[in-house]
Design a protein around this motif. Structure first.
Motif, PDB file in Angstrom:
ATOM      1  N   TYR A  88       0.792  -1.236   0.000  1.00 52.00           N
ATOM      2  CA  TYR A  88       0.000   0.000   0.000  1.00 52.00           C
ATOM      3  C   TYR A  88       0.823   1.283   0.000  1.00 52.00           C
ATOM      4  CZ  TYR A  88      -3.246  -3.698   1.205  1.00 52.00           C
ATOM      5  OH  TYR A  88      -3.945  -4.872   1.206  1.00 52.00           O
ATOM      6  N   GLY A  89       2.039   1.204  -0.519  1.00 48.86           N
ATOM      7  CA  GLY A  89       2.827   2.435  -0.635  1.00 48.86           C
ATOM      8  C   GLY A  89       4.293   2.174  -0.381  1.00 48.86           C
ATOM      9  N   ASN A  90       4.883   3.011   0.452  1.00 45.60           N
ATOM     10  CA  ASN A  90       6.329   2.891   0.704  1.00 45.60           C
ATOM     11  C   ASN A  90       6.597   2.111   1.998  1.00 45.60           C
ATOM     12  OD1 ASN A  90       5.848   4.620   2.839  1.00 45.60           O
ATOM     13  ND2 ASN A  90       6.746   6.416   1.862  1.00 45.60           N
ATOM     14  N   ASN A  91       7.812   2.158   2.494  1.00 45.14           N
ATOM     15  CA  ASN A  91       8.176   1.390   3.703  1.00 45.14           C
ATOM     16  C   ASN A  91       7.296   1.755   4.904  1.00 45.14           C
ATOM     17  OD1 ASN A  91      10.191   0.605   1.984  1.00 45.14           O
ATOM     18  ND2 ASN A  91      11.882   1.012   3.399  1.00 45.14           N
ATOM     19  N   LEU A  92       6.946   3.017   5.007  1.00 44.20           N
ATOM     20  CA  LEU A  92       6.131   3.437   6.149  1.00 44.20           C
ATOM     21  C   LEU A  92       4.744   2.821   6.073  1.00 44.20           C
ATOM     22  CD1 LEU A  92       7.061   7.226   6.587  1.00 44.20           C
ATOM     23  CD2 LEU A  92       8.202   5.183   7.471  1.00 44.20           C
ATOM     24  N   ASN A  93       4.204   2.761   4.842  1.00 42.96           N
ATOM     25  CA  ASN A  93       2.899   2.123   4.671  1.00 42.96           C
ATOM     26  C   ASN A  93       2.971   0.638   5.019  1.00 42.96           C
ATOM     27  OD1 ASN A  93       3.096   4.352   2.224  1.00 42.96           O
ATOM     28  ND2 ASN A  93       1.133   4.341   3.284  1.00 42.96           N
ATOM     29  N   VAL A  94       4.107   0.022   4.680  1.00 43.78           N
ATOM     30  CA  VAL A  94       4.295  -1.404   4.990  1.00 43.78           C
ATOM     31  C   VAL A  94       4.320  -1.621   6.509  1.00 43.78           C
ATOM     32  CG1 VAL A  94       5.943  -3.327   4.872  1.00 43.78           C
ATOM     33  CG2 VAL A  94       5.437  -1.994   2.810  1.00 43.78           C
ATOM     34  N   VAL A  95       5.021  -0.749   7.202  1.00 47.56           N
ATOM     35  CA  VAL A  95       5.095  -0.859   8.669  1.00 47.56           C
ATOM     36  C   VAL A  95       3.697  -0.721   9.285  1.00 47.56           C
ATOM     37  CG1 VAL A  95       5.928   0.307  10.763  1.00 47.56           C
ATOM     38  CG2 VAL A  95       7.497  -0.108   8.836  1.00 47.56           C
ATOM     39  N   HIS A  96       2.968   0.282   8.834  1.00 43.51           N
ATOM     40  CA  HIS A  96       1.599   0.494   9.344  1.00 43.51           C
ATOM     41  C   HIS A  96       0.726  -0.720   9.036  1.00 43.51           C
ATOM     42  CE1 HIS A  96      -2.064   2.481  10.481  1.00 43.51           C
ATOM     43  NE2 HIS A  96      -2.527   2.513   9.249  1.00 43.51           N
ATOM     44  N   MET A  97       0.890  -1.243   7.827  1.00 47.45           N
ATOM     45  CA  MET A  97       0.123  -2.427   7.405  1.00 47.45           C
ATOM     46  C   MET A  97       0.388  -3.605   8.344  1.00 47.45           C
ATOM     47  SD  MET A  97       1.010  -4.600   4.079  1.00 47.45           S
ATOM     48  CE  MET A  97       1.958  -5.831   4.934  1.00 47.45           C
ATOM     49  N   VAL A  98       1.649  -3.880   8.622  1.00 44.00           N
ATOM     50  CA  VAL A  98       1.982  -5.021   9.500  1.00 44.00           C
ATOM     51  C   VAL A  98       1.395  -4.797  10.892  1.00 44.00           C
ATOM     52  CG1 VAL A  98       3.856  -6.263  10.663  1.00 44.00           C
ATOM     53  CG2 VAL A  98       4.017  -5.746   8.217  1.00 44.00           C
ATOM     54  N   HIS A  99       1.543  -3.591  11.423  1.00 44.25           N
ATOM     55  CA  HIS A  99       0.957  -3.296  12.744  1.00 44.25           C
ATOM     56  C   HIS A  99      -0.540  -3.613  12.745  1.00 44.25           C
ATOM     57  CE1 HIS A  99       4.279  -0.105  13.762  1.00 44.25           C
ATOM     58  NE2 HIS A  99       4.706  -1.341  13.915  1.00 44.25           N
ATOM     59  N   GLU A 100      -1.227  -3.117  11.730  1.00 46.62           N
ATOM     60  CA  GLU A 100      -2.692  -3.241  11.710  1.00 46.62           C
ATOM     61  C   GLU A 100      -3.146  -4.677  11.457  1.00 46.62           C
ATOM     62  OE1 GLU A 100      -4.997  -0.711  12.354  1.00 46.62           O
ATOM     63  OE2 GLU A 100      -3.188   0.311  13.040  1.00 46.62           O
ATOM     64  N   TYR A 101      -2.501  -5.362  10.518  1.00 49.34           N
ATOM     65  CA  TYR A 101      -2.913  -6.744  10.207  1.00 49.34           C
ATOM     66  C   TYR A 101      -2.624  -7.659  11.386  1.00 49.34           C
ATOM     67  CZ  TYR A 101      -4.362  -6.173   5.346  1.00 49.34           C
ATOM     68  OH  TYR A 101      -5.059  -5.819   4.212  1.00 49.34           O
ATOM     69  N   GLN A 146       6.856  -6.475  12.886  1.00 52.63           N
ATOM     70  CA  GLN A 146       5.997  -7.493  13.507  1.00 52.63           C
ATOM     71  C   GLN A 146       6.300  -7.599  14.996  1.00 52.63           C
ATOM     72  OE1 GLN A 146       7.632 -10.736  10.987  1.00 52.63           O
ATOM     73  NE2 GLN A 146       7.719 -11.981  12.861  1.00 52.63           N
ATOM     74  N   SER A 147       5.246  -7.931  15.771  1.00 48.19           N
ATOM     75  CA  SER A 147       5.471  -7.976  17.221  1.00 48.19           C
ATOM     76  C   SER A 147       5.555  -9.407  17.753  1.00 48.19           C
ATOM     77  CB  SER A 147       4.407  -7.178  17.963  1.00 48.19           C
ATOM     78  OG  SER A 147       3.149  -7.761  17.760  1.00 48.19           O
ATOM     79  N   THR A 148       5.066 -10.395  16.999  1.00 50.43           N
ATOM     80  CA  THR A 148       5.202 -11.789  17.435  1.00 50.43           C
ATOM     81  C   THR A 148       6.172 -12.505  16.495  1.00 50.43           C
ATOM     82  OG1 THR A 148       3.425 -12.606  16.011  1.00 50.43           O
ATOM     83  CG2 THR A 148       2.790 -11.826  18.207  1.00 50.43           C
ATOM     84  N   ASP A 149       6.847 -13.543  17.035  1.00 48.80           N
ATOM     85  CA  ASP A 149       7.781 -14.304  16.198  1.00 48.80           C
ATOM     86  C   ASP A 149       7.052 -15.065  15.096  1.00 48.80           C
ATOM     87  OD1 ASP A 149       9.861 -13.431  17.695  1.00 48.80           O
ATOM     88  OD2 ASP A 149       9.993 -15.230  18.956  1.00 48.80           O
ATOM     89  N   ASP A 150       5.787 -15.393  15.367  1.00 49.15           N
ATOM     90  CA  ASP A 150       5.031 -16.226  14.428  1.00 49.15           C
ATOM     91  C   ASP A 150       4.624 -15.510  13.150  1.00 49.15           C
ATOM     92  OD1 ASP A 150       5.083 -18.646  15.616  1.00 49.15           O
ATOM     93  OD2 ASP A 150       3.193 -18.392  16.716  1.00 49.15           O
ATOM     94  N   PHE A 151       4.510 -14.186  13.183  1.00 49.93           N
ATOM     95  CA  PHE A 151       3.997 -13.458  12.018  1.00 49.93           C
ATOM     96  C   PHE A 151       4.837 -13.803  10.791  1.00 49.93           C
ATOM     97  CE2 PHE A 151       3.084  -9.683   9.379  1.00 49.93           C
ATOM     98  CZ  PHE A 151       1.708  -9.726   9.427  1.00 49.93           C
ATOM     99  N   PHE A 152       4.161 -14.054   9.663  1.00 45.88           N
ATOM    100  CA  PHE A 152       4.800 -14.668   8.496  1.00 45.88           C
ATOM    101  C   PHE A 152       4.663 -13.733   7.299  1.00 45.88           C
ATOM    102  CE2 PHE A 152       5.138 -17.908   5.135  1.00 45.88           C
ATOM    103  CZ  PHE A 152       6.021 -18.836   5.664  1.00 45.88           C
ATOM    104  N   VAL A 153       5.793 -13.378   6.725  1.00 50.16           N
ATOM    105  CA  VAL A 153       5.790 -12.438   5.588  1.00 50.16           C
ATOM    106  C   VAL A 153       6.243 -13.162   4.316  1.00 50.16           C
ATOM    107  CG1 VAL A 153       6.758 -10.303   4.644  1.00 50.16           C
ATOM    108  CG2 VAL A 153       6.221 -10.454   7.094  1.00 50.16           C
ATOM    109  N   VAL A 154       5.331 -13.250   3.372  1.00 49.35           N
ATOM    110  CA  VAL A 154       5.648 -13.852   2.074  1.00 49.35           C
ATOM    111  C   VAL A 154       6.073 -12.747   1.114  1.00 49.35           C
ATOM    112  CG1 VAL A 154       4.742 -15.179   0.117  1.00 49.35           C
ATOM    113  CG2 VAL A 154       3.932 -15.667   2.446  1.00 49.35           C
TER     114      VAL A 154
END
Ligand code: SPV
Ligand code: MG
Length: 286
Positions: A88-101, A146-154
């Motif tokens: 959804y945009g640049n690195n900042l959008n990615v960070v926000h996305m991970v927080h929210e998801y 990501q805040s948990t170790d389990d979160f998985f990024v493809v």
């Protein structure tokens, strides 16, 4: 009912068996996929945008895609893997996305190496890629957020979609793993599985590989497993089946002047009640 207990997507992948995933755009589609025995549900950007009769072209906002994915996850006992386009945009959008998801209970997301705004991989139009370096920055930003170790990024490479070589796809895949990707999605719009198969035969297995066999549908699941795939996503067959079914049902009613011909083939209202968990809800009102 609200599902609060489901395995993480990572735990499925770590079992070492092929993870079979079906695409959906709402909780109903997700539940039908779960009932059919799929291991996870792909919250597909194509499906979610098509359900609004909008193009899969970064038109909807992150919040709208998150809403769709979260509504699926609430109804499921299997994990959702969320198609998050370019992040959804640049690195900042990615960070926000991970927080929210992650906060919404989603345990896996997929981001792709195209430019924002992106266009669906099968649509004729610009499929230009972000530089490897910039996409690695997005992956690293996602993993750091990501805040948990389990979160998985493809990390999904669209190199083949863009007409680039298997060499380029492999080079990017290695760079994405170096940047922290938990798995690589190799996408292709070829009519045969050949280029994906070549990618797999040359991949060293340092991370799991995800495929989306839309244009090479005859690749049987047992051969997919033998080729070294970890996750297979049937991304849009449910949506396409829905289009065909609704067209045919509405056409028949209009043509016949009544709905008798459909009665033997469509779900009973009681089946709909079951999907709504009506009986359980009625006990709450006893
Ligand atoms: C989707 O389902 O939205 C995907 C897969 O990303 S594809 O439509 O093939 O790009
Ligand atoms: Mg998509």
């Amino acid at each position: 009912m609200l599902r609060t207990s489901y395995p993480t997507f990572r735990s499925l992948v770590e079992k070492g068996e092929l993870v079979r995933v079906a695409g959906a755009h709402d909780a109903l589609g997700g539940v039908l996929a779960e009932q059919a025995g799929f291991n996870a549900v792909w919250s597909s950007s194509l499906e979610v945008s098509a359900a609004r009769c909008l193009p899969d072209a970064s038109v909807l906002s992150m919040t709208e895609y998150l809403d769709a994915a979260a509504n699926m996850q609430k109804a499921l006992s299997i994990p959702v893997i969320a198609d998050c386009d370019t992040g959804y945009g640049n690195n900042l959008n990615v960070v926000h996305m991970v927080h929210e998801y992650e906060r919404a209970g989603i345990t896996a997301v997929c981001i792709e190496d195209k430019l924002f705004p992106k266009l669906n991989s099968f649509a004729g139009g610009d499929q230009t890629l972000l530089s490897t370096e910039d996409f690695c920055g997005k992956i690293a930003a996602a993993k750091a957020a990501q805040s948990t170790d389990d979160f998985f990024v493809v990390a999904r490479t669209e190199a083949l979609i863009n007409g680039l070589s298997v060499d380029e796809a492999l080079e990017r895949a290695h760079a994405y793993v170096d940047a922290g990707a938990d798995a690589i999605l190799i996408h292709s719009k070829a009519k045969t599985k050949d280029e994906v198969e070549e990618f797999l035969s040359r991949w060293d297995g340092r991370r799991p590989v995800v495929i989306v066999p839309t244009t090479y549908p005859e690749w049987h699941v047992s051969d997919i497993t033998k080729a070294g795939v970890s996750v297979v996503i049937y991304a849009n067959q449910g949506l396409r089946a829905t289009v065909t079914s609704l067209r045919e049902a509405f056409r028949t009613i209009r043509q016949d002047g009544d709905s008798t011909a459909l009665e033997g083939t469509i779900a009973a209202v009681t089946e709909v009640f079951d999907l709504q968990n009506l009986k359980t809800w009625q006990t709450l009102d006893a």
